[in-house]
Design a protein around this motif. Structure first.
Motif, PDB file in Angstrom:
ATOM      1  N   PHE A   1      -5.993   1.388  18.577  1.00 27.68           N
ATOM      2  CA  PHE A   1      -4.790   0.665  18.984  1.00 27.68           C
ATOM      3  C   PHE A   1      -4.008   1.502  19.992  1.00 27.68           C
ATOM      4  CE2 PHE A   1      -5.016  -2.290  15.389  1.00 27.68           C
ATOM      5  CZ  PHE A   1      -5.727  -1.560  14.452  1.00 27.68           C
TER       6      PHE A   1
ATOM      7  N   TYR B   1       0.098   1.472  21.090  1.00 23.17           N
ATOM      8  CA  TYR B   1       1.437   0.944  20.886  1.00 23.17           C
ATOM      9  C   TYR B   1       2.366   1.576  21.917  1.00 23.17           C
ATOM     10  CZ  TYR B   1       0.133  -0.767  16.190  1.00 23.17           C
ATOM     11  OH  TYR B   1      -0.449  -1.422  15.127  1.00 23.17           O
TER      12      TYR B   1
ATOM     13  N   GLY C   1      11.469  -0.128  18.113  1.00 21.99           N
ATOM     14  CA  GLY C   1      10.288   0.047  17.273  1.00 21.99           C
ATOM     15  C   GLY C   1       9.040   0.071  18.126  1.00 21.99           C
TER      16      GLY C   1
ATOM     17  N   ASP D   1      -5.018  -0.674   4.891  1.00 17.13           N
ATOM     18  CA  ASP D   1      -5.253  -0.017   6.162  1.00 17.13           C
ATOM     19  C   ASP D   1      -4.349   1.186   6.343  1.00 17.13           C
ATOM     20  OD1 ASP D   1      -6.946  -2.093   6.600  1.00 17.13           O
ATOM     21  OD2 ASP D   1      -5.479  -3.260   7.697  1.00 17.13           O
TER      22      ASP D   1
ATOM     23  N   MET E   1      -0.044  -6.765   3.203  1.00 19.50           N
ATOM     24  CA  MET E   1       0.194  -5.322   3.178  1.00 19.50           C
ATOM     25  C   MET E   1       1.478  -4.975   3.920  1.00 19.50           C
ATOM     26  SD  MET E   1      -2.521  -4.447   1.534  1.00 19.50           S
ATOM     27  CE  MET E   1      -2.356  -2.666   1.647  1.00 19.50           C
TER      28      MET E   1
ATOM     29  N   PHE F   1       3.861  -1.356   4.866  1.00 19.95           N
ATOM     30  CA  PHE F   1       3.791   0.098   4.922  1.00 19.95           C
ATOM     31  C   PHE F   1       5.129   0.669   5.372  1.00 19.95           C
ATOM     32  CE2 PHE F   1      -0.839   0.016   4.758  1.00 19.95           C
ATOM     33  CZ  PHE F   1      -1.154  -1.200   5.344  1.00 19.95           C
TER      34      PHE F   1
ATOM     35  N   TYR G   1       6.678   4.149   7.345  1.00 21.91           N
ATOM     36  CA  TYR G   1       6.368   5.324   8.148  1.00 21.91           C
ATOM     37  C   TYR G   1       7.642   6.107   8.426  1.00 21.91           C
ATOM     38  CZ  TYR G   1       1.763   3.373   9.414  1.00 21.91           C
ATOM     39  OH  TYR G   1       0.480   2.883   9.395  1.00 21.91           O
TER      40      TYR G   1
ATOM     41  N   LEU H   1       2.540   8.154   7.948  1.00 28.50           N
ATOM     42  CA  LEU H   1       2.584   7.167   6.877  1.00 28.50           C
ATOM     43  C   LEU H   1       3.156   7.793   5.613  1.00 28.50           C
ATOM     44  CD1 LEU H   1       1.824   4.299   5.856  1.00 28.50           C
ATOM     45  CD2 LEU H   1      -0.409   5.248   5.236  1.00 28.50           C
TER      46      LEU H   1
ATOM     47  N   THR I   1       2.099   2.977   1.094  1.00 28.43           N
ATOM     48  CA  THR I   1       1.778   1.554   1.142  1.00 28.43           C
ATOM     49  C   THR I   1       2.560   0.873   0.028  1.00 28.43           C
ATOM     50  OG1 THR I   1      -0.448   2.058   1.940  1.00 28.43           O
ATOM     51  CG2 THR I   1      -0.085  -0.141   1.013  1.00 28.43           C
TER      52      THR I   1
ATOM     53  N   LEU J   1      10.271   3.426   9.745  1.00 30.62           N
ATOM     54  CA  LEU J   1       9.772   2.133  10.203  1.00 30.62           C
ATOM     55  C   LEU J   1       8.911   1.484   9.128  1.00 30.62           C
ATOM     56  CD1 LEU J   1       9.170   4.323  12.874  1.00 30.62           C
ATOM     57  CD2 LEU J   1       9.238   2.080  13.939  1.00 30.62           C
TER      58      LEU J   1
ATOM     59  N   ARG K   1       0.697  -5.742   7.788  1.00 27.56           N
ATOM     60  CA  ARG K   1      -0.640  -6.058   8.296  1.00 27.56           C
ATOM     61  C   ARG K   1      -0.797  -7.567   8.344  1.00 27.56           C
ATOM     62  NH1 ARG K   1      -6.158  -6.783   6.679  1.00 27.56           N
ATOM     63  NH2 ARG K   1      -5.784  -6.481   4.465  1.00 27.56           N
TER      64      ARG K   1
ATOM     65  N   SER L   1      -6.691  -9.445  11.187  1.00 29.84           N
ATOM     66  CA  SER L   1      -7.744  -8.478  10.921  1.00 29.84           C
ATOM     67  C   SER L   1      -7.298  -7.060  11.255  1.00 29.84           C
ATOM     68  CB  SER L   1      -9.001  -8.838  11.707  1.00 29.84           C
ATOM     69  OG  SER L   1      -8.669  -9.105  13.054  1.00 29.84           O
ATOM     70  N   ASP L   2      -6.665  -6.438  10.299  1.00 29.82           N
ATOM     71  CA  ASP L   2      -6.405  -5.008  10.361  1.00 29.82           C
ATOM     72  C   ASP L   2      -5.440  -4.577  11.450  1.00 29.82           C
ATOM     73  OD1 ASP L   2      -9.794  -5.083   9.734  1.00 29.82           O
ATOM     74  OD2 ASP L   2      -8.328  -4.425   8.244  1.00 29.82           O
ATOM     75  N   THR L   3      -4.565  -5.440  11.861  1.00 30.91           N
ATOM     76  CA  THR L   3      -3.570  -5.065  12.865  1.00 30.91           C
ATOM     77  C   THR L   3      -2.213  -4.927  12.201  1.00 30.91           C
ATOM     78  OG1 THR L   3      -4.769  -6.220  14.606  1.00 30.91           O
ATOM     79  CG2 THR L   3      -2.452  -5.749  15.006  1.00 30.91           C
ATOM     80  N   GLN L   4      -1.535  -3.823  12.477  1.00 30.06           N
ATOM     81  CA  GLN L   4      -0.198  -3.608  11.935  1.00 30.06           C
ATOM     82  C   GLN L   4       0.853  -3.874  13.007  1.00 30.06           C
ATOM     83  OE1 GLN L   4       0.517  -0.006   9.676  1.00 30.06           O
ATOM     84  NE2 GLN L   4      -1.572  -0.009   8.874  1.00 30.06           N
ATOM     85  N   TYR L   5       1.902  -4.539  12.572  1.00 27.16           N
ATOM     86  CA  TYR L   5       3.046  -4.819  13.429  1.00 27.16           C
ATOM     87  C   TYR L   5       4.255  -4.126  12.816  1.00 27.16           C
ATOM     88  CZ  TYR L   5      -0.050  -8.296  15.420  1.00 27.16           C
ATOM     89  OH  TYR L   5      -1.124  -8.910  16.024  1.00 27.16           O
ATOM     90  N   PHE L   6       5.102  -3.591  13.698  1.00 29.75           N
ATOM     91  CA  PHE L   6       6.177  -2.728  13.246  1.00 29.75           C
ATOM     92  C   PHE L   6       7.540  -3.382  13.388  1.00 29.75           C
ATOM     93  CE2 PHE L   6       4.258   1.370  12.328  1.00 29.75           C
ATOM     94  CZ  PHE L   6       2.978   1.163  12.810  1.00 29.75           C
ATOM     95  N   GLY L   7       8.422  -3.005  12.464  1.00 31.29           N
ATOM     96  CA  GLY L   7       9.809  -3.373  12.594  1.00 31.29           C
ATOM     97  C   GLY L   7      10.507  -2.488  13.614  1.00 31.29           C
ATOM     98  N   PRO L   8      11.788  -2.767  13.866  1.00 31.33           N
ATOM     99  CA  PRO L   8      12.528  -2.027  14.902  1.00 31.33           C
ATOM    100  C   PRO L   8      12.924  -0.621  14.488  1.00 31.33           C
ATOM    101  CG  PRO L   8      13.949  -3.625  13.848  1.00 31.33           C
ATOM    102  CD  PRO L   8      12.585  -3.855  13.298  1.00 31.33           C
TER     103      PRO L   8
END
Lengths: 115, 113
Positions: free
Chosen positions: A34, A36, A43, A101, B31, B33, B35, B45, B48, B92, B96, B99-106
């Motif tokens: 990935f 980012y 973020g 993950d 999921m 997480f 960080y 990390l 979880t 943060l 998930r 397929s296995d992609t993580q998106y983050f908060g601000p």
């Protein structure tokens, strides 16, 4: 254990110039990779990802990255940089496990854009 | 992708106190997480957040210091307990999706005095 190396801490390019940010990974199997971007005070935003298939992946904002297994690399490129691209860029490698993950991030590359 | 919000966006706290950070997602996710991003550093990390069970912590992070709750599939909290200046970081949450992609908060920018 998986790891990610971003050799360049800071890069400065002129607006309109091309850009390549380097990323090397260490992982025992086929990685999920990935890129980012983090703008100041923000973020993380996903630029692009590679799971399998075509080794050249296209992302948002005109970015692309190429997975090269032989070099354990996943470099990010953009043909013409815009001033708004100034930000910090993180490469990450992911894996699945019994608890879900886990992403391991590189230390980041801070991009400055010269007018 | 999911829309993720965090509260507070930033805070300044006194040493020895605790702060609870909230993470809200606009859709159910499997999921979540947490960080930490220390000043000038990359992301690490913490844990979880598991829905309906105890969080799974990474090496170097313990439940007493970073208790986590996840009461449902759209919400989680992280508490930073008994804070010291070394806890000053951006925290943060991520989710998930697909397929296995993580998106983050601000992120939540925490300063401990």
């Amino acid at each position: 254990a998986q790891s990610v190396t971003q050799p360049d801490i800071h890069i400065t390019v002129s607006e309109g110039a091309s850009l390549e940010l380097r990323c090397n990974y260490s992982y025992g199997a086929t990685p999920y990779l990935f890129w980012y971007v983090q703008s100041p005070g923000q973020g993380l935003q996903l630029l692009l990802k590679y799971f399998s298939g075509d080794t050249l992946v296209q992302g948002i904002k005109g970015f692309e990255a190429e997975f090269k297994r032989s070099q354990s690399s996943f470099n990010l490129r953009k043909p013409s940089v815009h001033w708004s691209d100034a930000a910090e860029y993180f490469c990450a490698v992911g894996r699945t496990g019994s608890s879900g993950d886990k992403l391991t991030f590189g230390t980041g590359t801070r991009l400055a854009v010269r007018p | 992708s999911a829309v993720i919000s965090q509260k507070p966006s930033r805070d300044i706290c006194q040493r020895g106190t605790s702060l609870t950070i909230q993470c809200q997602v606009d859709s159910q996710v499997t999921m979540m997480f947490w960080y930490r991003q220390q000043p000038g550093q990359s992301l690490t990390l913490i844990a979880t957040a598991n829905q309906g069970s105890e969080a799974t912590y990474e090496s170097g992070f313990v439940i007493d210091k970073f208790p986590i709750s996840r009461p449902n599939l759209t919400f989680s909290t992280l508490t930073v307990s008994n804070m010291s200046p070394e806890d000053s970081s951006i925290y943060l949450c991520s989710v998930r999706q697909g397929s296995d992609t993580q998106y983050f908060g601000p992120g939540t920018r925490l300063t401990v005095l």
